[in-house]
Motif scaffolding. Structure first.
Motif, PDB file in Angstrom:
ATOM      1  N   ALA A  13      78.352 -10.251  76.011  1.00  0.00           N
ATOM      2  CA  ALA A  13      77.307 -10.470  75.016  1.00  0.00           C
ATOM      3  C   ALA A  13      77.824 -11.323  73.863  1.00  0.00           C
ATOM      4  N   LEU A  14      79.096 -11.087  73.466  1.00  0.00           N
ATOM      5  CA  LEU A  14      79.686 -11.857  72.370  1.00  0.00           C
ATOM      6  C   LEU A  14      79.854 -13.318  72.771  1.00  0.00           C
ATOM      7  N   ILE A  15      80.388 -13.541  73.967  1.00  0.00           N
ATOM      8  CA  ILE A  15      80.589 -14.915  74.446  1.00  0.00           C
ATOM      9  C   ILE A  15      79.254 -15.632  74.585  1.00  0.00           C
ATOM     10  N   LEU A  16      78.263 -14.926  75.133  1.00  0.00           N
ATOM     11  CA  LEU A  16      76.940 -15.527  75.290  1.00  0.00           C
ATOM     12  C   LEU A  16      76.340 -15.873  73.936  1.00  0.00           C
ATOM     13  N   SER A  17      76.492 -15.006  72.966  1.00  0.00           N
ATOM     14  CA  SER A  17      75.967 -15.261  71.621  1.00  0.00           C
ATOM     15  C   SER A  17      76.628 -16.479  70.988  1.00  0.00           C
ATOM     16  N   LEU A  18      77.952 -16.597  71.181  1.00  0.00           N
ATOM     17  CA  LEU A  18      78.673 -17.744  70.629  1.00  0.00           C
ATOM     18  C   LEU A  18      78.231 -19.050  71.287  1.00  0.00           C
ATOM     19  N   LEU A  19      77.993 -18.998  72.597  1.00  0.00           N
ATOM     20  CA  LEU A  19      77.521 -20.188  73.306  1.00  0.00           C
ATOM     21  C   LEU A  19      76.142 -20.619  72.824  1.00  0.00           C
ATOM     22  N   VAL A  20      75.259 -19.638  72.629  1.00  0.00           N
ATOM     23  CA  VAL A  20      73.909 -19.933  72.138  1.00  0.00           C
ATOM     24  C   VAL A  20      73.985 -20.526  70.732  1.00  0.00           C
ATOM     25  N   LEU A  21      74.841 -19.919  69.885  1.00  0.00           N
ATOM     26  CA  LEU A  21      74.994 -20.408  68.514  1.00  0.00           C
ATOM     27  C   LEU A  21      75.533 -21.838  68.512  1.00  0.00           C
ATOM     28  N   PHE A  22      76.513 -22.106  69.364  1.00  0.00           N
ATOM     29  CA  PHE A  22      77.065 -23.457  69.472  1.00  0.00           C
ATOM     30  C   PHE A  22      76.000 -24.432  69.949  1.00  0.00           C
ATOM     31  N   GLY A  23      75.200 -23.992  70.925  1.00  0.00           N
ATOM     32  CA  GLY A  23      74.143 -24.842  71.468  1.00  0.00           C
ATOM     33  C   GLY A  23      73.073 -25.181  70.452  1.00  0.00           C
ATOM     34  N   LEU A  24      72.932 -24.358  69.420  1.00  0.00           N
ATOM     35  CA  LEU A  24      71.959 -24.624  68.371  1.00  0.00           C
ATOM     36  C   LEU A  24      72.564 -25.425  67.217  1.00  0.00           C
ATOM     37  N   LEU A  25      73.790 -25.078  66.829  1.00  0.00           N
ATOM     38  CA  LEU A  25      74.385 -25.690  65.643  1.00  0.00           C
ATOM     39  C   LEU A  25      74.983 -27.066  65.916  1.00  0.00           C
ATOM     40  N   PHE A  26      75.552 -27.271  67.088  1.00  0.00           N
ATOM     41  CA  PHE A  26      76.193 -28.558  67.363  1.00  0.00           C
ATOM     42  C   PHE A  26      75.189 -29.710  67.374  1.00  0.00           C
ATOM     43  N   PRO A  27      74.052 -29.593  68.098  1.00  0.00           N
ATOM     44  CA  PRO A  27      73.059 -30.683  68.025  1.00  0.00           C
ATOM     45  C   PRO A  27      72.555 -30.920  66.610  1.00  0.00           C
ATOM     46  N   LYS A  28      72.365 -29.837  65.865  1.00  0.00           N
ATOM     47  CA  LYS A  28      71.898 -29.972  64.493  1.00  0.00           C
ATOM     48  C   LYS A  28      72.897 -30.758  63.647  1.00  0.00           C
ATOM     49  N   LEU A  29      74.179 -30.476  63.833  1.00  0.00           N
ATOM     50  CA  LEU A  29      75.225 -31.175  63.088  1.00  0.00           C
ATOM     51  C   LEU A  29      75.259 -32.655  63.447  1.00  0.00           C
ATOM     52  N   ILE A  30      75.208 -32.963  64.727  1.00  0.00           N
ATOM     53  CA  ILE A  30      75.260 -34.353  65.174  1.00  0.00           C
ATOM     54  C   ILE A  30      74.065 -35.139  64.629  1.00  0.00           C
ATOM     55  N   ASN A 185      63.543 -23.991  58.626  1.00  0.00           N
ATOM     56  CA  ASN A 185      64.889 -24.396  59.019  1.00  0.00           C
ATOM     57  C   ASN A 185      65.364 -23.666  60.271  1.00  0.00           C
ATOM     58  N   THR A 186      64.967 -22.412  60.413  1.00  0.00           N
ATOM     59  CA  THR A 186      65.333 -21.673  61.622  1.00  0.00           C
ATOM     60  C   THR A 186      64.650 -22.279  62.844  1.00  0.00           C
ATOM     61  N   ARG A 187      63.371 -22.561  62.721  1.00  0.00           N
ATOM     62  CA  ARG A 187      62.628 -23.181  63.818  1.00  0.00           C
ATOM     63  C   ARG A 187      63.184 -24.561  64.147  1.00  0.00           C
ATOM     64  N   GLU A 188      63.656 -25.269  63.124  1.00  0.00           N
ATOM     65  CA  GLU A 188      64.187 -26.616  63.332  1.00  0.00           C
ATOM     66  C   GLU A 188      65.470 -26.607  64.162  1.00  0.00           C
ATOM     67  N   LEU A 189      66.242 -25.534  64.104  1.00  0.00           N
ATOM     68  CA  LEU A 189      67.436 -25.428  64.942  1.00  0.00           C
ATOM     69  C   LEU A 189      67.059 -25.562  66.412  1.00  0.00           C
ATOM     70  N   PHE A 190      66.040 -24.832  66.817  1.00  0.00           N
ATOM     71  CA  PHE A 190      65.599 -24.872  68.208  1.00  0.00           C
ATOM     72  C   PHE A 190      64.948 -26.219  68.534  1.00  0.00           C
ATOM     73  N   ALA A 191      64.169 -26.755  67.596  1.00  0.00           N
ATOM     74  CA  ALA A 191      63.487 -28.029  67.829  1.00  0.00           C
ATOM     75  C   ALA A 191      64.491 -29.177  67.969  1.00  0.00           C
ATOM     76  N   THR A 192      65.559 -29.130  67.196  1.00  0.00           N
ATOM     77  CA  THR A 192      66.574 -30.180  67.280  1.00  0.00           C
ATOM     78  C   THR A 192      67.316 -30.120  68.608  1.00  0.00           C
ATOM     79  N   SER A 193      67.653 -28.915  69.049  1.00  0.00           N
ATOM     80  CA  SER A 193      68.296 -28.761  70.361  1.00  0.00           C
ATOM     81  C   SER A 193      67.383 -29.280  71.463  1.00  0.00           C
TER      82      SER A 193
END
Length: 215
Positions: A13-30, A185-193
């Protein structure tokens, strides 16, 4: 045995959560890094021929929501400053009684914009569609994008991806509650991904039609 199962499940669950978080934050950062140097004030933005105004919903009476009025107001201000000479109003009009572009047009007319300088895109159902159609249908090469700060980086990324060399101006004429900013801003994380996934993998084609170049 039960302890091992619990331990494994916790780690998974921890690894999956980190992957999901990375999948949301990395596109947003780029996307933010790409867009940040392309965001200007109303006074400092380079002059462009066309301003693209993105839809943002209507109220029950068919008039623009507060954030949509804010976007149109900013477009009008840029027009009055001589920064742009055409306003491309893009929004959703899938059903007869829901017409974002026309509501935007009426509001802009009320603020003094000449009708001949307003162009309507009735199939801007989402940001991806608006940017795609700005290039493919309206043959816009350069543009000033107008929307709120939470949405602007994604809009700049998408329009530039589709060949519309774009800069942006934030719509910030009105005050919005902190809870609203948090939700947007929360919704935008998903929209950006989703936007990054669309341009690199899915590549959907929006509603198109005959070219309508903006002269």
């Amino acid at each position: 045995m039960l302890k091992k199962i619990i331990k494994f499940s916790t780690r998974f669950a921890l690894i999956l959560s980190l992957l999901v978080l990375f999948g949301l934050l990395f596109p947003k950062l780029i996307v933010w890094l790409f867009a940040s140097p392309r965001i200007f004030t109303k006074e400092g933005v380079p002059a462009g021929r066309v301003a693209i105004v993105f839809g943002a919903g209507l109220r029950y009476d068919g008039t623009p929501t507060a954030i949509l009025r804010d976007r149109v107001q900013t477009a009008v201000q840029l027009y009055q400053l001589g920064k742009v000479n055409k306003l491309l109003m893009s929004g959703d009009n899938r059903v007869v009684d829901y017409n974002e572009p026309e509501a935007m047009r009426q509001y802009a007319l009320g603020l003094g914009i000449p009708d001949e300088d307003i162009v309507l895109d009735y199939a801007g159902r989402r940001t991806y569609d608006t940017c795609y159609r700005a290039s493919a249908i309206f043959q816009v090469n350069t543009a000033v994008l107008i929307t709120q700060d939470f949405h602007l980086p994604r809009a700049i990324f998408l329009c530039n991806w589709f060949g519309v060399e774009s800069v942006g101006v934030e719509s910030n004429n009105n005050y919005y509650r902190k809870i609203s900013h948090f939700i947007w801003n929360t919704r935008e994380l998903f929209a950006t991904s989703q936007a990054v996934w669309d341009v690199y993998a899915l590549k959907p084609v929006p509603v198109l039609g005959e070219p309508e170049p903006i002269h």
